[in-house]
Structures are given as C-alpha cells and as structure tokens.
Motif scaffolding. Structure first.
Motif, PDB file in Angstrom:
ATOM      1  N   PHE A  37       1.042  -1.219   0.152  1.00 40.63           N
ATOM      2  CA  PHE A  37       0.524   0.237  -0.380  1.00 40.63           C
ATOM      3  C   PHE A  37       0.672   1.299   0.301  1.00 40.63           C
ATOM      4  CE2 PHE A  37      -2.784   2.942   2.196  1.00 40.63           C
ATOM      5  CZ  PHE A  37      -3.392   3.033   0.816  1.00 40.63           C
ATOM      6  N   ASP A  38       2.097   1.002   0.997  1.00 43.20           N
ATOM      7  CA  ASP A  38       3.076   2.355   0.338  1.00 43.20           C
ATOM      8  C   ASP A  38       3.338   2.502  -0.478  1.00 43.20           C
ATOM      9  OD1 ASP A  38       4.829   4.084   2.237  1.00 43.20           O
ATOM     10  OD2 ASP A  38       5.969   3.022   0.795  1.00 43.20           O
ATOM     11  N   THR A  39       3.959   1.161  -1.342  1.00 46.49           N
ATOM     12  CA  THR A  39       4.334   1.930  -2.939  1.00 46.49           C
ATOM     13  C   THR A  39       2.778   2.587  -3.651  1.00 46.49           C
ATOM     14  OG1 THR A  39       5.910  -0.243  -2.494  1.00 46.49           O
ATOM     15  CG2 THR A  39       5.368   0.738  -4.632  1.00 46.49           C
ATOM     16  N   ALA A  40       1.723   2.038  -3.805  1.00 44.15           N
ATOM     17  CA  ALA A  40       0.963   2.385  -4.104  1.00 44.15           C
ATOM     18  C   ALA A  40       0.438   4.485  -4.213  1.00 44.15           C
ATOM     19  CB  ALA A  40      -0.536   1.404  -4.092  1.00 44.15           C
ATOM     20  N   VAL A  41       0.860   4.625  -2.462  1.00 42.08           N
ATOM     21  CA  VAL A  41       0.739   5.960  -2.342  1.00 42.08           C
ATOM     22  C   VAL A  41       1.460   6.606  -3.254  1.00 42.08           C
ATOM     23  CG1 VAL A  41       0.558   7.112  -0.529  1.00 42.08           C
ATOM     24  CG2 VAL A  41      -1.025   4.862  -0.199  1.00 42.08           C
ATOM     25  N   SER A  42       2.605   5.878  -3.255  1.00 39.18           N
ATOM     26  CA  SER A  42       4.483   6.850  -3.301  1.00 39.18           C
ATOM     27  C   SER A  42       4.821   6.999  -4.595  1.00 39.18           C
ATOM     28  CB  SER A  42       5.507   6.262  -2.783  1.00 39.18           C
ATOM     29  OG  SER A  42       5.874   5.426  -3.432  1.00 39.18           O
ATOM     30  N   LEU A  43       3.447   6.248  -4.870  1.00 33.03           N
ATOM     31  CA  LEU A  43       3.184   6.657  -6.772  1.00 33.03           C
ATOM     32  C   LEU A  43       2.203   7.274  -7.024  1.00 33.03           C
ATOM     33  CD1 LEU A  43       4.250   4.965  -9.768  1.00 33.03           C
ATOM     34  CD2 LEU A  43       2.158   3.499  -9.228  1.00 33.03           C
ATOM     35  N   THR A  44       0.860   7.283  -6.581  1.00 34.93           N
ATOM     36  CA  THR A  44      -0.281   7.498  -7.432  1.00 34.93           C
ATOM     37  C   THR A  44       0.465   9.144  -6.374  1.00 34.93           C
ATOM     38  OG1 THR A  44      -1.198   7.255  -5.558  1.00 34.93           O
ATOM     39  CG2 THR A  44      -0.864   5.337  -7.807  1.00 34.93           C
ATOM     40  N   CYS A  45       0.175   9.529  -5.128  1.00 30.52           N
ATOM     41  CA  CYS A  45      -0.166  10.641  -4.298  1.00 30.52           C
ATOM     42  C   CYS A  45       1.056  11.347  -4.042  1.00 30.52           C
ATOM     43  CB  CYS A  45      -0.464  10.071  -2.995  1.00 30.52           C
ATOM     44  SG  CYS A  45      -2.471   8.864  -3.484  1.00 30.52           S
ATOM     45  N   GLU A  46       0.797  12.422  -4.964  1.00 31.15           N
ATOM     46  CA  GLU A  46       1.953  14.327  -4.528  1.00 31.15           C
ATOM     47  C   GLU A  46       2.205  14.008  -3.079  1.00 31.15           C
ATOM     48  OE1 GLU A  46       4.361  18.053  -6.747  1.00 31.15           O
ATOM     49  OE2 GLU A  46       1.917  16.681  -7.501  1.00 31.15           O
ATOM     50  N   ALA A  66      -0.348   7.519   4.926  1.00 27.46           N
ATOM     51  CA  ALA A  66      -0.274   8.446   4.265  1.00 27.46           C
ATOM     52  C   ALA A  66       0.587   9.723   5.019  1.00 27.46           C
ATOM     53  CB  ALA A  66      -2.189   8.644   4.408  1.00 27.46           C
ATOM     54  N   ALA A  67       0.136   9.486   6.184  1.00 27.52           N
ATOM     55  CA  ALA A  67       1.173  10.792   7.194  1.00 27.52           C
ATOM     56  C   ALA A  67       2.237  10.371   7.069  1.00 27.52           C
ATOM     57  CB  ALA A  67       0.684  10.202   8.763  1.00 27.52           C
ATOM     58  N   ARG A  68       2.646   9.637   6.959  1.00 32.67           N
ATOM     59  CA  ARG A  68       4.071   8.632   6.571  1.00 32.67           C
ATOM     60  C   ARG A  68       4.997   9.530   5.511  1.00 32.67           C
ATOM     61  NH1 ARG A  68       4.376   4.310   8.368  1.00 32.67           N
ATOM     62  NH2 ARG A  68       4.384   2.961   5.926  1.00 32.67           N
ATOM     63  N   ARG A  69       3.315   9.723   4.059  1.00 33.12           N
ATOM     64  CA  ARG A  69       4.297  10.327   2.962  1.00 33.12           C
ATOM     65  C   ARG A  69       3.637  11.670   2.725  1.00 33.12           C
ATOM     66  NH1 ARG A  69       7.611   7.366   0.237  1.00 33.12           N
ATOM     67  NH2 ARG A  69       7.432   5.178   0.025  1.00 33.12           N
ATOM     68  N   GLY A  70       2.501  12.460   3.512  1.00 34.28           N
ATOM     69  CA  GLY A  70       2.843  13.784   3.226  1.00 34.28           C
ATOM     70  C   GLY A  70       1.181  13.806   2.488  1.00 34.28           C
ATOM     71  N   VAL A  71       0.762  12.920   3.078  1.00 35.26           N
ATOM     72  CA  VAL A  71      -0.675  12.836   2.332  1.00 35.26           C
ATOM     73  C   VAL A  71      -2.041  13.043   3.314  1.00 35.26           C
ATOM     74  CG1 VAL A  71      -2.249  11.750   0.421  1.00 35.26           C
ATOM     75  CG2 VAL A  71       0.283  11.161   0.286  1.00 35.26           C
ATOM     76  N   THR A  72      -2.672  13.637   2.453  1.00 34.76           N
ATOM     77  CA  THR A  72      -4.171  14.110   3.018  1.00 34.76           C
ATOM     78  C   THR A  72      -4.934  12.428   2.975  1.00 34.76           C
ATOM     79  OG1 THR A  72      -3.951  16.146   2.529  1.00 34.76           O
ATOM     80  CG2 THR A  72      -6.339  15.502   3.181  1.00 34.76           C
ATOM     81  N   CYS A  73      -5.458  12.223   4.093  1.00 34.65           N
ATOM     82  CA  CYS A  73      -6.256  11.228   4.162  1.00 34.65           C
ATOM     83  C   CYS A  73      -7.649  11.367   4.623  1.00 34.65           C
ATOM     84  CB  CYS A  73      -6.112   9.985   5.469  1.00 34.65           C
ATOM     85  SG  CYS A  73      -6.709   8.989   5.455  1.00 34.65           S
ATOM     86  N   ARG A  74      -9.072  11.214   4.053  1.00 36.53           N
ATOM     87  CA  ARG A  74      -9.541  12.062   4.088  1.00 36.53           C
ATOM     88  C   ARG A  74     -11.013  10.250   4.493  1.00 36.53           C
ATOM     89  NH1 ARG A  74      -8.949  15.203  -0.948  1.00 36.53           N
ATOM     90  NH2 ARG A  74      -8.091  17.483  -0.014  1.00 36.53           N
ATOM     91  N   SER A  75     -11.801  10.398   5.041  1.00 31.67           N
ATOM     92  CA  SER A  75     -12.888   8.871   5.244  1.00 31.67           C
ATOM     93  C   SER A  75     -14.333  10.069   4.914  1.00 31.67           C
ATOM     94  CB  SER A  75     -12.770   8.933   7.021  1.00 31.67           C
ATOM     95  OG  SER A  75     -11.771   8.300   7.336  1.00 31.67           O
TER      96      SER A  75
END
Length: 311
Positions: A37-46, A66-75
């Motif tokens: 999942f971390d790979t998928a986030v790094s690939l798609t989310c700036e 998401a937090a580790r990658r600096g990406v907003t996580c909405r629910s």
C-alpha cells in the motif's frame, strides 16, 4: 488512467512516457500489505498535494501510511448502525486532489463485504487508483472483486498471507492487477521484489492450500457457532454479521467487558478509541478451546461486575 503524479514519476524513472495501464492480469509478491500500500501511495499521491480516500471505520494502516508520505487522508463514514456503504456518498467525497481510493473487503473491524457492483461503480467514475484490500477474503472467497482486474486497469487488489495462511512472520502479500500497473508498482517500490528465499516460501505455502482451506473452514464454523452463542448473552449486545475471522459486537459497558476478557487471556480489541465506534468490541476467532474460553468468560459476567469503573 495515470494520475499526473504517477505519470511524472514514471517518466523520470523510465526516461519515457509510460503506456496506459493495460496488459494481462498478473500478480506481484510484495513485503506485506503495508509495504504494498505504501508503494501504491508513493506512486499515485504527491506529498503535500495529493489525497487518498478511505472508509471509516477501517484499518488504521491506511491513514498511517498517508501521514508518513505527507498525503491527506479523508474518510467516508459507513452507516452508523450496520456499517453499510452508501456508494454515492463515497463518490461525492472524491475531490480534485483525490488520487487513490482504498476499500477493505471484508472490512476491518466491521467484517462486512463490499458488493462487486459498488466497486465497479467507483472504477467507472474515478480515474485514479482504486486499491481493494482483501487481507481477509480467504474466509469468504466468493466475495472477492479480483475478477474486476480483467476489466479495469486502475484496480489493485491486495491479498495477505498473514491470516488464513498463518504466515504472519513472513510478511508476504500479493498484488493482483494488470501487468502495466504491476510494472509501475515495481518501479516505485522501495523494497523491490522479495528475496528468492521468500519467493520459495510463498510457493511452499501455496502447495499447502488444502491445509489452509481446512483451517479456514474450521474457523468459519467456529465463527458461526460463536456468533450464535454471543447473540444469546444477557448483556444487551448486538452481534454484527462477519465475513472474516473476527466478530464485532456492540454492547453497553464495552470497556469493562474488554478488561474482563483481557484478564482471562482472550484476544479482543476495545474500539472506543474510534470516536465513531462507541461501545464496540472486536473478538478474534481462534481454536475451539480458545473460543470456549471467550464464551465462558462472557457468560460469567455478572451485573455487578459491569458497574466497576475501569481506569
């Protein structure tokens, strides 16, 4: 169906503009669902700009990545009573910066399955990456949406070897997707392919598939037996239907009951730390003697014990 971030990443990595996410459906063996999942986030989310969308409640891993990658996580909240998904509410929550939607099937901790029609609707109307986490699907294999990879190039299905396969120590996961997407993930992965030793271990696990299926059938039988027994308890509880190896139970005094179970050595999770999950317990289904201890402990709870304050 490439997001701009994915396209820029792959252009830098490959030195040429990548092709659309086509090709035959294949599998990629990765170092656990968190790594995949971390790979998928790094690939798609700036970082700082991209966002992912998840259901709530669900696995805490998605928000942590998401937090580790600096990406907003909405629910998007599931129905408060039965935790069903309103697909239109999910689609309405997709914003301009949403690059990834993650769905857990069956969902943790609610145990419910997603309808393939609902996932198809998301894939039809969202051109980013859709990740379906099927870590618990071995307990209800007919509920899988992996067959949708044949139709959609922006779908990644994750499978775990940690639960039904009893190989948590190996931290192995399988990504199922079109070959074009799997190539993209390999290029984005920080860990790359698993070692030959782990790959061989995975093959050995697959050869023991009949043993896994026997173990799963026993777990499902035990889950159904325990669920029926839980419904008979005089604790004012509601037992949610489950398609996994755990049962979610709503009851008053959940925190006190949790500590009584904990003292008896029962594998349970008290979920009041989820603001949307007051008064809920998640009980793991184990071997028959372990499940008997769960039921014995719960049957032994007296009204006076529930009045005890827990610090």
């Amino acid at each position: 169906m490439l997001t701009k971030h994915m396209e820029h990443f792959l252009t830098r990595t490959l030195g040429e503009k990548p092709q659309p996410l086509k090709g035959h459906v294949g599998q990629w063996l990765a170092m656990g669902t968190t790594s995949l999942f971390d790979t998928a986030v790094s690939l798609t989310c700036e970082p700082g700009k991209g966002a992912l969308l998840q259901l709530s409640p669900t696995r805490s891993m998605y928000a942590k990545v998401a937090a580790r990658r600096g990406v907003t996580c909405r629910s998007v909240a599931l129905n408060a009573e039965r935790f069903t998904l309103d697909i239109d509410t999910l689609l309405d929550a997709i914003a301009a910066d949403t690059s990834l939607v993650v769905l857990c099937n069956p969902n943790f901790p609610t145990g419910n399955l997603l309808a393939a029609e609902a996932v198809s609707k998301v894939l039809d109307l969202f051109d980013g990456l859709v990740v379906v986490d099927e870590s618990y699907i071995d307990y209800t294999p007919d509920g899988s949406v992996a067959h949708l990879c044949e139709e959609y190039g922006n779908l990644l299905v994750m499978r775990s070897m940690s639960h039904a396969w009893a190989a948590a120590d190996a931290r192995l996961a399988v990504g199922i997707a079109r070959s074009g997407l799997l190539t993209c993930l390999r290029h984005a992965s920080a860990t790359g392919d698993v070692s030959p030793l782990l790959a061989e271990h995975y093959k050995q696990l697959l050869r023991r598939s009949p043993e896994m299926r026997k173990r799963v059938n026993q777990t499902v039988d035990e889950r159904n037996r325990v669920a029926a027994a839980l419904q008979q308890l005089p604790l004012g509880q509601y037992v949610h239907p489950s398609s996994a190896d755990f049962i979610l139970m709503r009851l008053p005094h959940a925190r006190t009951v949790y500590h009584l179970l904990l003292a008896a050595g029962v594998d349970a999770r008290q979920l009041s730390y989820h603001t949307e999950l007051p008064q809920l317990l998640c009980i793991h289904i184990g071997l028959p003697h372990e499940n008997a201890r769960i039921l014995s402990t719960l049957r032994g709870i007296q009204p006076g014990m529930l009045k005890t304050k827990v610090k």
